[in-house]
Motif scaffolding. Structure first.
Motif, short mmCIF file in Angstrom:
data_model
loop_
_atom_site.label_atom_id
_atom_site.label_comp_id
_atom_site.label_asym_id
_atom_site.label_seq_id
_atom_site.Cartn_x
_atom_site.Cartn_y
_atom_site.Cartn_z
N HIS A 146 4.39 0.58 1.44
CA HIS A 146 5.65 1.10 0.91
C HIS A 146 6.26 2.10 1.88
CE1 HIS A 146 6.89 -0.13 -3.10
NE2 HIS A 146 5.62 -0.31 -3.40
N THR A 147 7.50 1.89 2.28
CA THR A 147 8.15 2.85 3.19
C THR A 147 8.29 4.23 2.53
OG1 THR A 147 10.30 2.12 2.42
CG2 THR A 147 9.46 1.08 4.42
N ALA A 154 4.63 9.49 8.32
CA ALA A 154 3.24 9.65 8.77
C ALA A 154 2.35 8.55 8.20
CB ALA A 154 2.71 11.02 8.36
N MET A 155 2.60 8.17 6.94
CA MET A 155 1.79 7.11 6.33
C MET A 155 2.02 5.78 7.04
SD MET A 155 1.92 5.26 2.66
CE MET A 155 2.84 3.93 3.46
N MET A 156 3.27 5.48 7.36
CA MET A 156 3.56 4.21 8.04
C MET A 156 2.95 4.19 9.44
SD MET A 156 7.41 3.11 6.93
CE MET A 156 8.25 4.68 6.82
N LEU A 188 0.83 -1.21 0.00
CA LEU A 188 0.00 0.00 0.00
C LEU A 188 0.87 1.26 0.00
CD1 LEU A 188 -2.64 -1.12 2.67
CD2 LEU A 188 -2.73 -1.40 0.18
N HIS A 189 0.44 2.26 -0.76
CA HIS A 189 1.21 3.51 -0.88
C HIS A 189 0.25 4.61 -1.32
CE1 HIS A 189 5.08 5.55 -2.71
NE2 HIS A 189 4.44 6.31 -1.84
N ASP A 190 -0.12 5.49 -0.36
CA ASP A 190 -1.03 6.59 -0.69
C ASP A 190 -0.93 7.60 0.46
OD1 ASP A 190 -3.30 8.11 -1.70
OD2 ASP A 190 -3.94 6.27 -2.70
#
Ligand code: C5P
Length: 244
Positions: free
Chosen positions: A91-92, A97-99, A66-68
């Motif tokens: 995705h790192t 913040a996303m992680m 996931l990457h968004d």
């Protein structure tokens, strides 16, 4: 040598057909620790496909990378946790913040459902990218250095681990400490064809270098007898031949 009772092998089921995936899971019995379902399978077979494979009885590594933006990834994670994967990927490169949002969403959703949360694992640099490809997207680092940088960011964000290639695993184990999960594809048992994998290690070599899970696809799925191939790998590793 694998930890007592732990089979580190995750068999990559790179198919679009849930019936084929379920038949393979049944044939493997308890000879691998789990199976990896990726974007191809999910795009073709959807949630019902994942549920069918899970019902066939092995833990699921849901590798959707996931990457968004953080809010969207958090919501996607919340939608996927009820499928009970024991591990999933983001995705790192989506950033700190996303992680963090992904881990928090997994924890909150699992708490709400009263289940254990999946391990959240980060993809660092895709091994399909070389120095020039990274340069083209504005990254002035070698793939190995960029992978180490992103693994450190994943650790900061509270991810449970990262996916990495065999040639990065020793460096990342040193960087991230003993409890970080390192999921390693590009594994070839001695005497099997490397196929399109360029830098491979045997299962025992990858474990010795610090891997916690080994993703192995075609050496099992394309073997004349997949159960025997998986059993031989488990025996070589001293893994108890059952799921877990
Ligand atoms: O058949 P094989 O053992 O090469 O399958 C490896 C699995 O791991 C496939 O699902 C492939 O997409 C995935 N993978 C990989 N190399 C990476 C990352 C993922 O082979 N660097």
């Amino acid at each position: 040598m694998a930890k007592q009772g732990h089979n580190p092998v995750l068999c990559a089921l790179d198919t679009q057909d849930p019936d084929e995936a379920c038949a393979l899971v049944q044939a493997l019995g308890g000879r691998v620790g789990g199976v990896k379902l990726g974007l191809e399978f999910f795009s073709a077979a959807g949630r019902a496909g994942v549920e069918a494979v899970a019902a066939a009885g092995l833990p699921i590594f849901l590798d959707l990378k996931l990457h968004d933006i953080p809010n969207t990834v958090a919501r996607a994670v919340a939608a996927l946790v009820p499928l009970h994967p024991f591990m999933m990927t983001v995705h790192t490169a989506g950033g700190l913040a996303m992680m963090k949002a992904a881990v928090e969403s997994a924890r909150a959703t699992a708490d709400r459902l009263g289940i254990s949360r999946p391990q959240m694992v980060g993809v660092t640099v895709l091994t399909s990218l070389d120095d020039k490809d990274l340069n083209d997207i504005g990254v002035n680092a070698t793939p190995a250095d960029q992978a180490a940088r992103l693994a450190a960011l994943a650790l900061d964000a509270g991810l449970d681990g990262v996916v990495c290639s065999p040639h990065e695993v020793a460096r990342l184990r040193k960087l991230a400490g003993p409890s970080f999960t390192l999921v390693v594809p590009g594994i070839r048992p001695a005497g099997t064809a490397p196929g399109d994998q360029k830098r491979v290690m045997t299962p025992a070599e990858a474990l010795a270098a610090g891997a916690s899970h080994l993703v192995i696809g075609r050496p099992i799925t394309e073997a004349a007898d997949p159960a025997a191939a998986a059993g031989a790998i488990a025996a070589e590793l001293g893994a108890v031949p059952q799921a877990g």
